[in-house]
Design an enzyme around this catalytic site. Structure first.
Site, PDB file in Angstrom:
ATOM      1  N   ASP A   1      89.122 115.352 -28.566  1.00 14.01           N
ATOM      2  CA  ASP A   1      90.058 114.245 -28.784  1.00 14.01           C
ATOM      3  C   ASP A   1      89.463 112.896 -28.416  1.00 14.01           C
ATOM      4  O   ASP A   1      90.185 111.955 -28.064  1.00 14.01           O
ATOM      5  CB  ASP A   1      91.355 114.472 -27.999  1.00 14.01           C
ATOM      6  CG  ASP A   1      91.118 114.609 -26.498  1.00 14.01           C
ATOM      7  OD1 ASP A   1      89.939 114.665 -26.101  1.00 14.01           O
ATOM      8  OD2 ASP A   1      92.102 114.642 -25.744  1.00 14.01           O
TER       9      ASP A   1
ATOM     10  N   HIS B   1      61.278 106.649 -35.751  1.00 11.35           N
ATOM     11  CA  HIS B   1      62.684 106.580 -35.360  1.00 11.35           C
ATOM     12  C   HIS B   1      62.915 107.362 -34.070  1.00 11.35           C
ATOM     13  O   HIS B   1      63.868 108.133 -33.953  1.00 11.35           O
ATOM     14  CB  HIS B   1      63.582 107.099 -36.488  1.00 11.35           C
ATOM     15  CG  HIS B   1      63.638 106.185 -37.669  1.00 11.35           C
ATOM     16  ND1 HIS B   1      64.114 106.564 -38.902  1.00 11.35           N
ATOM     17  CD2 HIS B   1      63.259 104.886 -37.812  1.00 11.35           C
ATOM     18  CE1 HIS B   1      64.025 105.541 -39.746  1.00 11.35           C
ATOM     19  NE2 HIS B   1      63.517 104.517 -39.107  1.00 11.35           N
TER      20      HIS B   1
ATOM     21  N   ASP C   1      62.490  98.626 -30.659  1.00 10.01           N
ATOM     22  CA  ASP C   1      63.146  98.228 -31.906  1.00 10.01           C
ATOM     23  C   ASP C   1      64.636  98.247 -31.625  1.00 10.01           C
ATOM     24  O   ASP C   1      65.251  99.311 -31.531  1.00 10.01           O
ATOM     25  CB  ASP C   1      62.769  99.213 -33.020  1.00 10.01           C
ATOM     26  CG  ASP C   1      63.251  98.762 -34.398  1.00 10.01           C
ATOM     27  OD1 ASP C   1      64.196  97.968 -34.471  1.00 10.01           O
ATOM     28  OD2 ASP C   1      62.677  99.238 -35.407  1.00 10.01           O
TER      29      ASP C   1
ATOM     30  N   ASP D   1      67.769  92.878 -36.308  1.00 10.27           N
ATOM     31  CA  ASP D   1      66.845  94.022 -36.329  1.00 10.27           C
ATOM     32  C   ASP D   1      65.472  93.504 -35.916  1.00 10.27           C
ATOM     33  O   ASP D   1      64.737  92.956 -36.741  1.00 10.27           O
ATOM     34  CB  ASP D   1      66.818  94.635 -37.730  1.00 10.27           C
ATOM     35  CG  ASP D   1      65.957  95.886 -37.805  1.00 10.27           C
ATOM     36  OD1 ASP D   1      65.454  96.335 -36.759  1.00 10.27           O
ATOM     37  OD2 ASP D   1      65.789  96.413 -38.913  1.00 10.27           O
TER      38      ASP D   1
ATOM     39  N   HIS E   1      55.249 102.944 -43.260  1.00 11.95           N
ATOM     40  CA  HIS E   1      56.597 102.627 -43.739  1.00 11.95           C
ATOM     41  C   HIS E   1      56.539 101.353 -44.574  1.00 11.95           C
ATOM     42  O   HIS E   1      55.476 100.746 -44.751  1.00 11.95           O
ATOM     43  CB  HIS E   1      57.570 102.465 -42.565  1.00 11.95           C
ATOM     44  CG  HIS E   1      57.140 101.446 -41.541  1.00 11.95           C
ATOM     45  ND1 HIS E   1      57.168 100.089 -41.762  1.00 11.95           N
ATOM     46  CD2 HIS E   1      56.652 101.605 -40.286  1.00 11.95           C
ATOM     47  CE1 HIS E   1      56.739  99.448 -40.691  1.00 11.95           C
ATOM     48  NE2 HIS E   1      56.411 100.347 -39.772  1.00 11.95           N
TER      49      HIS E   1
ATOM     50  N   HIS F   1      63.150  95.127 -45.351  1.00  5.69           N
ATOM     51  CA  HIS F   1      64.368  95.516 -46.069  1.00  5.69           C
ATOM     52  C   HIS F   1      65.388  94.396 -45.939  1.00  5.69           C
ATOM     53  O   HIS F   1      65.296  93.533 -45.066  1.00  5.69           O
ATOM     54  CB  HIS F   1      64.929  96.826 -45.513  1.00  5.69           C
ATOM     55  CG  HIS F   1      65.122  96.822 -44.021  1.00  5.69           C
ATOM     56  ND1 HIS F   1      66.206  96.218 -43.406  1.00  5.69           N
ATOM     57  CD2 HIS F   1      64.365  97.330 -43.005  1.00  5.69           C
ATOM     58  CE1 HIS F   1      66.117  96.369 -42.094  1.00  5.69           C
ATOM     59  NE2 HIS F   1      65.001  97.027 -41.813  1.00  5.69           N
TER      60      HIS F   1
ATOM     61  N   HIS G   1      70.085  98.221 -42.743  1.00  9.54           N
ATOM     62  CA  HIS G   1      69.403  98.395 -44.018  1.00  9.54           C
ATOM     63  C   HIS G   1      70.437  98.029 -45.070  1.00  9.54           C
ATOM     64  O   HIS G   1      71.174  98.876 -45.574  1.00  9.54           O
ATOM     65  CB  HIS G   1      68.901  99.830 -44.194  1.00  9.54           C
ATOM     66  CG  HIS G   1      67.702 100.142 -43.344  1.00  9.54           C
ATOM     67  ND1 HIS G   1      66.819 101.147 -43.645  1.00  9.54           N
ATOM     68  CD2 HIS G   1      67.222  99.567 -42.225  1.00  9.54           C
ATOM     69  CE1 HIS G   1      65.860 101.193 -42.729  1.00  9.54           C
ATOM     70  NE2 HIS G   1      66.094 100.234 -41.846  1.00  9.54           N
TER      71      HIS G   1
ATOM     72  N   GLU H   1      58.206  93.579 -41.109  1.00  8.36           N
ATOM     73  CA  GLU H   1      57.884  94.433 -39.968  1.00  8.36           C
ATOM     74  C   GLU H   1      56.650  95.318 -40.202  1.00  8.36           C
ATOM     75  O   GLU H   1      56.767  96.552 -40.251  1.00  8.36           O
ATOM     76  CB  GLU H   1      59.086  95.310 -39.628  1.00  8.36           C
ATOM     77  CG  GLU H   1      59.704  96.040 -40.831  1.00  8.36           C
ATOM     78  CD  GLU H   1      60.889  96.908 -40.443  1.00  8.36           C
ATOM     79  OE1 GLU H   1      60.731  97.751 -39.529  1.00  8.36           O
ATOM     80  OE2 GLU H   1      61.954  96.749 -41.047  1.00  8.36           O
TER      81      GLU H   1
ATOM     82  N   TYR I   1      50.241 102.849 -36.615  1.00 10.49           N
ATOM     83  CA  TYR I   1      50.604 103.994 -35.789  1.00 10.49           C
ATOM     84  C   TYR I   1      49.455 105.003 -35.823  1.00 10.49           C
ATOM     85  O   TYR I   1      49.167 105.594 -36.856  1.00 10.49           O
ATOM     86  CB  TYR I   1      51.901 104.631 -36.310  1.00 10.49           C
ATOM     87  CG  TYR I   1      52.970 103.598 -36.559  1.00 10.49           C
ATOM     88  CD1 TYR I   1      53.828 103.198 -35.552  1.00 10.49           C
ATOM     89  CD2 TYR I   1      53.084 102.974 -37.810  1.00 10.49           C
ATOM     90  CE1 TYR I   1      54.789 102.222 -35.773  1.00 10.49           C
ATOM     91  CE2 TYR I   1      54.033 101.997 -38.041  1.00 10.49           C
ATOM     92  CZ  TYR I   1      54.882 101.615 -37.020  1.00 10.49           C
ATOM     93  OH  TYR I   1      55.821 100.639 -37.245  1.00 10.49           O
TER      94      TYR I   1
ATOM     95  N   ARG J   1      54.439  97.716 -33.702  1.00 11.54           N
ATOM     96  CA  ARG J   1      55.228  97.129 -34.795  1.00 11.54           C
ATOM     97  C   ARG J   1      55.762  95.792 -34.307  1.00 11.54           C
ATOM     98  O   ARG J   1      56.130  95.642 -33.139  1.00 11.54           O
ATOM     99  CB  ARG J   1      56.380  98.050 -35.200  1.00 11.54           C
ATOM    100  CG  ARG J   1      57.244  97.492 -36.325  1.00 11.54           C
ATOM    101  CD  ARG J   1      58.135  98.540 -36.983  1.00 11.54           C
ATOM    102  NE  ARG J   1      59.183  99.080 -36.122  1.00 11.54           N
ATOM    103  CZ  ARG J   1      59.166 100.289 -35.594  1.00 11.54           C
ATOM    104  NH1 ARG J   1      58.139 101.107 -35.806  1.00 11.54           N
ATOM    105  NH2 ARG J   1      60.172 100.707 -34.825  1.00 11.54           N
TER     106      ARG J   1
ATOM    107  N   GLU K   1      58.547  92.852 -35.692  1.00 14.34           N
ATOM    108  CA  GLU K   1      59.584  92.686 -36.718  1.00 14.34           C
ATOM    109  C   GLU K   1      60.431  91.466 -36.433  1.00 14.34           C
ATOM    110  O   GLU K   1      60.971  91.308 -35.342  1.00 14.34           O
ATOM    111  CB  GLU K   1      60.467  93.937 -36.749  1.00 14.34           C
ATOM    112  CG  GLU K   1      61.615  93.882 -37.740  1.00 14.34           C
ATOM    113  CD  GLU K   1      62.448  95.150 -37.697  1.00 14.34           C
ATOM    114  OE1 GLU K   1      63.157  95.414 -38.685  1.00 14.34           O
ATOM    115  OE2 GLU K   1      62.396  95.880 -36.673  1.00 14.34           O
TER     116      GLU K   1
END
Length: 444
Positions: free
Chosen positions: A41, A244, A261, A272, A351, A355, A362, A388, A392, A409, A411
């Site tokens: 609940d 991710h 990130d 972002d 990647h 975007h 996104h 970005e 890696y 990275r 961004e």
């Protein structure tokens, strides 16, 4: 703390603009989201359907917006009824009467009236526009209404014969941001940038990834952004090579890098931002060399952004710098022109470059890809995107040991302006010297 709010007049204008694109004698149905059960609940923090919110500004679940276009246009909102018992347990409801006044719709009804009233707005229309397949329960409601009309020919009922997906229309509208939307996104970036700076000052050997995440979320919430726009990525060491990564449960080690990130959601709009920095506040020679390659690639890509340019051109600029840098460091080998043509850097840049950004992290909007998956849509003023680039190199990569386990990275959020671009991410340090200077003031 007061933040920019989008005036109700803008939501009205959006509805009018959408109705202008609808076929004559048609009806559009845009549902709100439902609450989602987390366990038994308890529910997840409610997130409104972004298309519904874009057209209404209304934040309650289970509602429905109906737009009717005939010789005149009508806007109708169905929403939860006032209920003192439910409100004392779960919070206040707007109710139909106040919703009509506050959200400037022509008519408002309670959800109890939905099954009886909705078919009457669909009856006699030539076309119906909705996002079929988005919500199964809503699809069943729509098809039930259509069945009532199809089976009611003797009563003079008739159902639409054409079904149109409304999402592309709304997506195109959402892609170009208004001045008010841009103002909100600037504020979301400021809050998010401050959170990244706070994380840099806080981080040190022996702290856990989740502790850094807590610092970031505190900065968001304390400044009015109650939720993150997405699950924050706090990846120390080789965890940064997992795109991710959201476990955020490992200890940070002195000589490793930390990739964060994370972006706030403010008034429905997302930031972002990604930053990568050394846990101990000082880049090693190898870390600095690889980091500078990524930063130079990001700068090169951002410099291409202006009206008439596109993601493909930004990619070409970024990949050229990445390839040259990887070759210079000995991570790639061969002829530079051949490596660029073969896109050899994609072995480590795994990647996309960026975007669209807006109500969704996104965000919606067509990229106009060609057969080679090149994104050729021309940039226009009002578009907002991320840029970005990243590299890696996991611990098993066939490279010198000193490069293994590095994930980097960087961004930023970029607005296309009339004569170029504006970087909305202005207060999160990203040069090596600025990061090291920020981290020299740890915990201050």
């Amino acid at each position: 703390m007061k933040h920019t709010r989008i005036d109700i007049s803008e939501f009205i204008e959006r509805r009018e603009k959408l109705m202008a694109q609808m076929p004559e004698n048609s009806v559009a149905l845009i549902p709100a989201n439902k609450e989602v059960t987390r366990s038994r609940d308890t529910e997840f923090l409610f997130c409104q359907d972004k298309d519904f919110y874009y057209l209404t500004g209304f934040h309650e679940p289970d509602a429905l917006l109906v737009l009717v276009k005939t010789f005149e246009c009508e806007t109708i909102l169905f929403c939860r009824d006032k209920d003192p018992l439910q409100e004392v347990w779960h919070g206040r409801r707007v109710g139909a009467e106040k919703a009509q006044q506050d959200f400037k719709v022509d008519h408002a009804y309670t959800l109890d009236e939905l099954e009886q009233v909705l078919p009457m707005y669909i009856n006699g229309r030539d076309a119906i526009l909705f996002a079929q397949g988005l919500q199964e329960e809503f699809d069943r409601l729509v098809f039930a209404c259509l069945d009532v009309l199809r089976n009611g020919a003797k009563q003079g009922f008739s159902a639409p014969t054409t079904t149109i997906d409304i999402r592309p229309m709304i997506s195109e509208m959402r892609l170009i941001k208004s001045d008010a939307e841009i103002a909100v996104m600037r504020e979301a970036n400021i809050i998010s940038g401050n959170a990244h700076s706070r994380a840099m000052r806080f981080t040190e050997h022996g702290t856990f990834e989740y502790q850094v995440e807590a610092e970031i979320l505190h900065e968001f919430a304390f400044n009015g952004a109650r939720a993150a726009a997405y699950g924050s990525i706090i990846g120390g060491g080789e965890n940064a090579t997992i795109l991710h990564y959201t476990d955020n449960d490992e200890v940070l080690i002195d000589e490793e890098l930390l990739l964060i990130d994370a972006g706030a959601e403010l008034s429905g709009y997302a930031a972002d931002i990604t930053r990568t920095f050394p846990v101990n506040g000082k880049f090693s020679e190898e870390q600095a060399a690889l980091y500078q390659v990524v930063l130079d690639a990001q700068i090169a890509a951002i410099e291409t952004i202006k009206p008439g340019s596109n993601f493909s051109l930004a990619n070409i600029a970024a990949e050229k710098v990445l390839t040259e840098g990887l070759l210079k460091l000995g991570i790639l080998s061969g002829d530079i022109d051949t490596l660029i043509e073969q896109r050899a850097c994609k072995k480590y840049f795994i990647h996309g470059l960026g975007h669209w950004l807006g109500l969704d992290v996104h965000d919606v909007g067509d990229y106009q890809m060609d057969e080679n998956k090149q994104q050729l849509r021309s940039f226009e003023p009002g578009m907002v995107m991320t840029i970005e680039p990243g590299l890696y190199i996991d611990g098993e990569a066939d490279v010198e040991h000193k490069w293994q386990g590095l994930g980097i990275r960087i961004e930023d959020n970029i607005l296309v302006t009339a004569d170029g671009y504006e970087n909305l991410t202005v207060n999160a340090p990203k040069t090596i010297s600025d990061i090291e200077a920020m981290m020299a003031n740890k915990k201050n």
